[in-house]
Design an enzyme around this catalytic site. Structure first.
Site, short mmCIF file in Angstrom:
data_model
loop_
_atom_site.label_atom_id
_atom_site.label_comp_id
_atom_site.label_asym_id
_atom_site.label_seq_id
_atom_site.Cartn_x
_atom_site.Cartn_y
_atom_site.Cartn_z
N HIS A 103 17.33 -24.54 6.46
CA HIS A 103 15.88 -24.44 6.25
C HIS A 103 15.29 -23.33 7.11
O HIS A 103 15.77 -23.10 8.23
CB HIS A 103 15.19 -25.76 6.62
CG HIS A 103 15.60 -26.91 5.75
ND1 HIS A 103 15.23 -28.21 6.00
CD2 HIS A 103 16.35 -26.96 4.61
CE1 HIS A 103 15.72 -29.01 5.07
NE2 HIS A 103 16.42 -28.27 4.22
N LYS A 126 14.89 -33.69 -3.81
CA LYS A 126 15.42 -33.27 -2.50
C LYS A 126 15.69 -34.45 -1.55
O LYS A 126 15.82 -34.27 -0.35
CB LYS A 126 14.52 -32.25 -1.78
CG LYS A 126 14.14 -31.02 -2.58
CD LYS A 126 15.25 -30.38 -3.35
CE LYS A 126 16.32 -29.70 -2.56
NZ LYS A 126 17.39 -29.18 -3.46
#
Ligand code: PPS
Length: 422
Positions: A384, A174
């Site tokens: 997110h 990530k």
């Protein structure tokens, strides 16, 4: 006659002695230099690390003790914020009274319910199935973009011969590894495999021939590359890569460990919406502020810990760190440094990128296999979930000493503490 007899004594006896001494001294000198050069070539790969470690030990005398505490705490499966504070304080010689490890023992059983989602790092599990099972696994675990890329593979013609990679993007998960690899693939002297081979963690037993066969063919002067972000946290990976080729160049894309953890969690959540909240998973005991560093989403971000294993095998000069944050705001700038590190001409420049407002990220104007502009897929740059600001603050505090150690080890300040204050 007397003259002749004395000269014959001179030529027959004295020179023989001199000749013998001369030959002996030459042989000893030769032997000495041979041994020295042999010793040097054996020592060379690790020499820089010894120098580095010696520096660490002298400048950071408590580093080893700190690391031992870190390992023992993480191997017990839990990690309190306080423990980090305590060890960090001990580093500066100040001392700290709370016996956190004991406290942690008492609360360890509290959140067993969430254990199922806490995965071990460095998976060594075998992939069931045939040779192509790695790709099936990849399809399950990777993003849509990676899947697309794996189907596409390397679309440029397959001239030349297949070689083992000379440079590998080893992490971090990530961090922005796909964006970096795709940008590198624009370079005519870079050829990379589209999928993540996972050779040094999951497929090592398949052997180097299997690994080489995955690679695209290269012409003279072209670099073969791959990216598998899980290598960074795989215990055996440094040794294995070193034994493949000690001069392999390593690239690590790092990102603020807090944002990285949230990104990691977001990915898992997208596949398993039933998992507990980030806030629940991040703590062993939230009231006591005991952070669960055994949760892989958090443990991956302790970069200093993982980097130490790599530095046992590779000198810093062979490791290049890319700022995941800068890769988004200034992709051309980061690419210039990566190309320099790889010894490539600076061909990928700002001309190759444009900022896509809808995507919110830079995209490639002209990827390797198409003339159309292209952004990474939906799984890159996900929204997110909103995380409790107090949890974010605690995580920043948790990571701070490790980040500092990482900056010191790399000689680079990634300025993640500034983000904390924004
Ligand atoms: N140009 C561009 N486009 C899209 N996304 C970009 C780009 N550059 C960096 N990033 C960041 O890359 C994050 C995903 O990192 P990785 O590719 O390393 O993920 S993975 O480990 O391979 O799954 C991804 O994380 P999330 O934003 O959390 O999805 C992005 O922030």
């Amino acid at each position: 006659m007397a003259f002749w007899s004395s000269t014959s004594v001179f030529t027959s006896k004295v020179p023989r002695k001199i000749l013998f001494m001369f030959t002996l001294s030459i042989s000893v000198t030769y032997l000495f230099y041979s041994l020295m050069s042999c010793y040097n070539s054996l020592q060379f790969p690790l020499q820089e690390n010894y120098v580095y470690q010696a520096r660490l030990v002298t400048e950071e005398t408590t580093f080893v003790a700190f690391r031992e505490k870190l390992y023992s705490a993480t191997s017990q499966g839990y990690f309190g914020e306080d423990l980090v504070e305590r060890t960090a304080t001990e580093q500066t010689g100040a001392g700290y009274a709370v016996s956190t490890v004991d406290q942690l023992d008492n609360v360890a059983s509290e959140q067993r319910a969430t254990e199922w989602v806490r995965t071990q790092l460095a998976p060594t599990e075998m992939i069931a199935g045939g040779q192509n099972a790695v790709f099936e696994r990849e399809h399950q675990e990777s993003s849509t973009t990676d899947d697309e890329l794996s189907r596409r593979g390397n679309s440029t013609p397959d001239y030349g011969e297949k070689k083992l990679p000379q440079a590998i993007i080893i992490g971090v998960k990530k961090g922005g590894t796909r964006a970096l690899l795709e940008a590198l693939r624009v370079h005519p002297d870079v050829r990379a495999v589209g999928v993540e081979p996972h050779f040094f963690d999951r497929n090592y037993e398949k052997g180097l021939d299997w690994y080489r066969d995955l690679m695209p063919s290269t012409l003279e002067g072209q670099i073969t590359m791959e990216k598998t972000p899980s290598y960074f946290v795989t215990n055996d990976a440094p040794k294995r890569i070193h034994s493949m080729a000690r001069d392999t160049k390593l690239i690590i894309v790092v990102r603020n460990p807090v944002t990285r953890a949230i990104s990691d969690y977001t990915q898992t959540l997208s596949k398993r919406p039933e998992i507990p909240t980030f806030e629940v998973l991040a703590f062993k005991n939230r009231t006591l502020g005991l952070i669960d560093a055994s949760w892989s989403a958090l443990r991956i971000g302790i970069y200093a810990l993982h980097l130490e294993s790599w530095m046992q095998y590779f000198p810093l000069s062979q490791i290049h760190f890319v700022s995941g944050e800068r890769l988004i705001v200034d992709p051309a700038g980061e690419m210039a440094k990566v190309q320099d590190f790889l010894g490539l001409k600076r061909i990928v420049t700002d001309k190759h990128f444009y900022f896509n407002k809808t995507k919110g990220f830079p995209c490639l104007k002209k990827p390797e296999d198409s003339s159309a502009p292209r952004c990474l897929g939906k799984s890159k740059g996900r929204t997110h979930p909103k995380i409790d600001p107090d949890v974010i603050r605690r995580l920043h505090k948790f990571y701070k000493p490790f980040n500092m150690m990482f900056y010191q080890m790399t000689g680079q300040n990634f300025q993640w503490e500034q983000e904390e204050n924004q």
